[in-house]
Enzyme design. Structure first.
Site, PDB file in Angstrom:
ATOM      1  N   ASP A   1       0.670  -1.213   0.024  1.00 61.60           N
ATOM      2  CA  ASP A   1      -0.007  -0.186  -0.034  1.00 61.60           C
ATOM      3  C   ASP A   1       0.847   1.389   0.126  1.00 61.60           C
ATOM      4  OD1 ASP A   1      -2.300  -1.789   0.360  1.00 61.60           O
ATOM      5  OD2 ASP A   1      -3.007  -0.667   2.095  1.00 61.60           O
TER       6      ASP A   1
ATOM      7  N   CYS B   1      -4.735  -5.575  -3.051  1.00 55.17           N
ATOM      8  CA  CYS B   1      -3.480  -6.231  -3.019  1.00 55.17           C
ATOM      9  C   CYS B   1      -3.371  -7.636  -3.720  1.00 55.17           C
ATOM     10  CB  CYS B   1      -3.380  -6.530  -1.342  1.00 55.17           C
ATOM     11  SG  CYS B   1      -3.686  -5.326  -0.185  1.00 55.17           S
TER      12      CYS B   1
HETATM   13 CA   LIG Z   1      -1.577  -3.682  -0.737  1.00 57.77          CA
END
Ligand SMILES: [Ca+2]
Ligand SMILES: *[C@@H]1O[C@H](CO)[C@@H](O)[C@H](O)[C@H]1NC(C)=O
Ligand SMILES: *[C@@H]1O[C@H](CO)[C@@H](O)[C@H](O)[C@H]1NC(C)=O
Ligand SMILES: *[C@@H]1O[C@H](CO)[C@@H](O)[C@H](O)[C@H]1NC(C)=O
Ligand SMILES: *[C@@H]1O[C@H](CO)[C@@H](O)[C@H](O)[C@H]1NC(C)=O
Ligand SMILES: *[C@@H]1O[C@H](CO)[C@@H](O)[C@H](O)[C@H]1NC(C)=O
Ligand SMILES: *[C@@H]1O[C@H](CO)[C@@H](O)[C@H](O)[C@H]1NC(C)=O
Ligand SMILES: *[C@@H]1O[C@H](CO)[C@@H](O)[C@H](O)[C@H]1NC(C)=O
Ligand SMILES: *[C@@H]1O[C@H](CO)[C@@H](O)[C@H](O)[C@H]1NC(C)=O
Ligand SMILES: *[C@@H]1O[C@H](CO)[C@@H](O)[C@H](O)[C@H]1NC(C)=O
Length: 541
Positions: free
Chosen positions: A54, A80
């Site tokens: 992230d 993700c």
């Molecule tokens: Ca991620």
């Protein structure tokens, strides 16, 4: 192609090592013959790939303490598990089949294990006699009971230290070569970022010097719960989320989800996101330590000049953009652009390459470096070695590409926001939700020296369409779908349809030209970037 060196503003304190980094790429003759065959008997290059969790680049998240740089690659999907699956396979989500972070969406599922994972690029590295090492977060559902538990070691890996489940800093389990290892919350024994660093250094000490190595290091930072190491918990005390660009701007001309947030944001949301922004940087301080120690180690074992280091993230992030508190999952620059820094043999220092590079290009680029004939790999991406190291390869840049996301939702209403109904997820206390089943979209992006256009279609009840001209509107403030010539929309729509079902070669070759001419005076640099030296990231030892 549009590759050209650009400035990156690296500080003078780091200049001294710049020339030392330029070396030749050497590979033995038994591998693919290219320019490299001229130098027989040399060992193939080592590769280190660091994938953070992230980490944004548009909001300044790449180099803590440094002004915004221009160092980007695109993820083909800003979430993700689908993104990590794209990195491993070199494929778009519609080809590897991983749609979300759940087992039912193929995240580390048995189908994934039987299919795409068995052909992921580490399998080929292993066949090329690379010593392979993995440590950190793998896929969000890795290690679950229904996904083979910790006994499942994906093929291709010799040394396996994989986190069970999603990012954590303490109180987690690892699969250490198929055996469960439990960790508590003692900093010196358990802090995951440091553990990854330490085990990679031990691996390098114990490796066989005759054979090349590949390391994939995947720290939890800067993902929630943002637990910094004790010595970094007071760092960046005055840092706040940047207030420029689309920060707290209303998303009134955008898709359904973006029309929901309160604007301006409440004081409590602002406090919350500033806090998150600062803690994210604090967790990244341990990743800086990782990079520094790794480079020192490579130097001390005399491998630095024969090692490529890639630094990137699985998806971007936002803190307050269009009044969304914190998350990813949106089609905008802050979520789809991620850092990309590369150093290695044949790459001149301090250059920025101006052509889009995607996360699906990492697998073919790494295989290319290893001497594997990339045209034999089942990938949608393409090698960008030629763009980084023109002395080693000729190649072309792509004129346009796809970004696709399948929204996540819950079948029941969020108890704190019953009026919103079912189908939403990632909801905050003030009923701003960051994702929904109908936040499912696909975009085509045209990005070259003359155009920078994004066109997106949603699978929602409005069949919503967004279009941006990022040359004149880099922060995507104005959806121009109602203004633009319908013929342009038609061309973009046709490209999108083709890309959504593309596979392999058909994802790479396009010939249609777009009849769209806009004001070219605006010279905003759109780009991806490859540079050699970070400032805070200590490459340059
Ligand atoms: Ca991620
Ligand atoms: C990198 O390039 C920029 C702009 O050309 C220059 O100002 C800077 O000094 C360079 N840094 C190094 C380490 O060469
Ligand atoms: C999961 O992957 C398999 C093949 O690997 C595919 O057939 C299936 O459609 C995928 N599931 C979803 C929900 O996309
Ligand atoms: C780790 O788990 C223990 C026991 O459940 C708990 O007391 C502790 O607060 C947890 N530590 C962290 C950092 O979450
Ligand atoms: C990592 O290694 C350092 C230096 O040896 C040590 O102080 C630290 O406790 C180790 N941390 C972990 C989590 O293994
Ligand atoms: C790397 O440097 C060492 C000396 O430190 C030298 O022996 C070796 O040939 C160099 N390798 C490459 C690929 O340049
Ligand atoms: C790579 O494989 C393709 C397809 O089989 C072949 O046409 C090409 O000649 C190969 N290239 C090299 C450099 O071996
Ligand atoms: C790139 O192409 C040019 C023109 O065909 C050729 O002269 C050059 O040797 C090629 N370079 C590499 C690294 O293959
Ligand atoms: C993930 O994808 C599967 C298959 O499409 C779906 O059934 C499931 O609801 C999705 N999970 C979430 C949290 O949206
Ligand atoms: C999107 O889904 C939500 C929740 O199910 C629903 O309330 C909303 O009307 C939908 N919007 C569109 C444009 O499909």
């Amino acid at each position: 192609m549009a590759a050209q060196p650009l400035g990156t503003g690296v500080s003078s304190s780091r200049r001294r090592g710049a020339s030392a980094a330029v070396t030749l790429l050497l590979l033995p003759a038994l591998l693919t013959c290219g320019v490299r065959c001229a130098v027989p008997r040399a060992k193939p290059s080592n590769i280190v790939l660091i994938v953070t969790d992230d980490q944004d680049v548009v909001l300044g998240g790449l180099v803590s303490g440094q002004k915004k740089g221009e160092r980007y690659q695109f993820t083909v999907t800003p979430l993700c598990c689908p993104s990590r699956s794209s990195i491993l396979t070199g494929q778009y989500p519609h080809n590897h089949g991983v749609r979300n972070n759940s087992l039912s969406g193929n995240c580390s599922s048995p189908q994934w294990q039987k299919g795409p994972e068995s052909q992921a690029f580490p399998v080929f590295l292993s066949k090329l006699e690379y010593q392979t090492f993995f440590a950190g977060k793998y896929l969000n559902q890795y290690g679950q009971k229904d996904a083979g538990h910790v006994g499942h070691i994906p093929p291709g890996w010799d040394h396996w230290h994989a986190l069970v489940g999603n990012s954590q800093y303490y109180n987690y389990s690892l699969s250490v070569n198929g055996k469960e290892e439990k960790h508590g919350d003692n900093y010196g024994d358990d802090y995951l970022t440091d553990l990854i660093t330490n085990r990679s250094l031990t691996f390098l000490d114990n490796r066989s010097p005759q054979l090349p190595f590949f390391l994939l290091l995947s720290p939890p930072a800067p993902h929630a719960p943002w637990t910094a190491a004790p010595q970094h918990q007071k760092d960046y005390a005055d840092i706040k989320a940047p207030r420029d660009g689309s920060f707290d701007k209303p998303g009134k001309d955008k898709h359904w989800l973006l029309r929901q947030p309160a604007n301006p944001m409440t004081a409590s949301s602002l406090t919350y996101l500033d806090n998150a922004y600062r803690k994210r940087w604090q967790t990244l301080a341990s990743v800086d330590d990782m990079v520094e120690k790794l480079v020192e180690k490579l130097k001390s074992i005399d491998e630095l000049n024969n090692t490529y280091i890639f630094y990137t993230s699985d998806n971007g992030y936002h803190t307050g953009q269009f009044s969304l508190p914190i998350d990813k999952r949106q089609l905008y620059e802050f979520d789809i652009r991620v850092p990309l820094l590369v150093r290695g043999p044949g790459i001149a220092p301090n250059q920025t390459v101006e052509a889009p590079v995607l996360n699906i290009d990492l697998a073919p680029t790494i295989l290319d470096i290893c001497g594997f004939n990339v045209s034999l790999a089942n990938v949608d991406g393409q090698s960008f070695l030629s763009q980084m190291a023109p002395s080693l390869r000729n190649g072309t840049a792509r004129p346009f590409f796809l970004v696709e996301h399948t929204g996540e939702g819950h079948l029941t209403s969020d108890p704190s926001c019953p009026s919103l109904g079912p189908g939403l997820s990632q909801c905050f206390p003030d009923c701003v939700c960051e994702d929904a089943y109908n936040n499912t979209y696909a975009c085509v992006r045209t990005l070259d020296s003359s155009q920078n256009l994004q066109y997106c279609e949603f699978a929602d009840s409005e069949s919503f369409v967004e279009m941006y001209d990022l040359k004149s509107d880099p922060h995507q403030l104005e959806n121009i779908v109602k203004k633009v010539d319908p013929s342009v929309l038609q061309v973009m729509n046709q490209r999108l349809i083709k890309l959504q079902s593309c596979q392999g070669q058909s994802c790479r070759v396009f010939v249609v030209l777009l009849p769209f001419v806009k004001d070219r005076r605006n010279t905003v640099k759109n780009l991806l970037t490859i540079i050699l030296h970070g400032k805070k990231l200590k490459w340059n030892v």
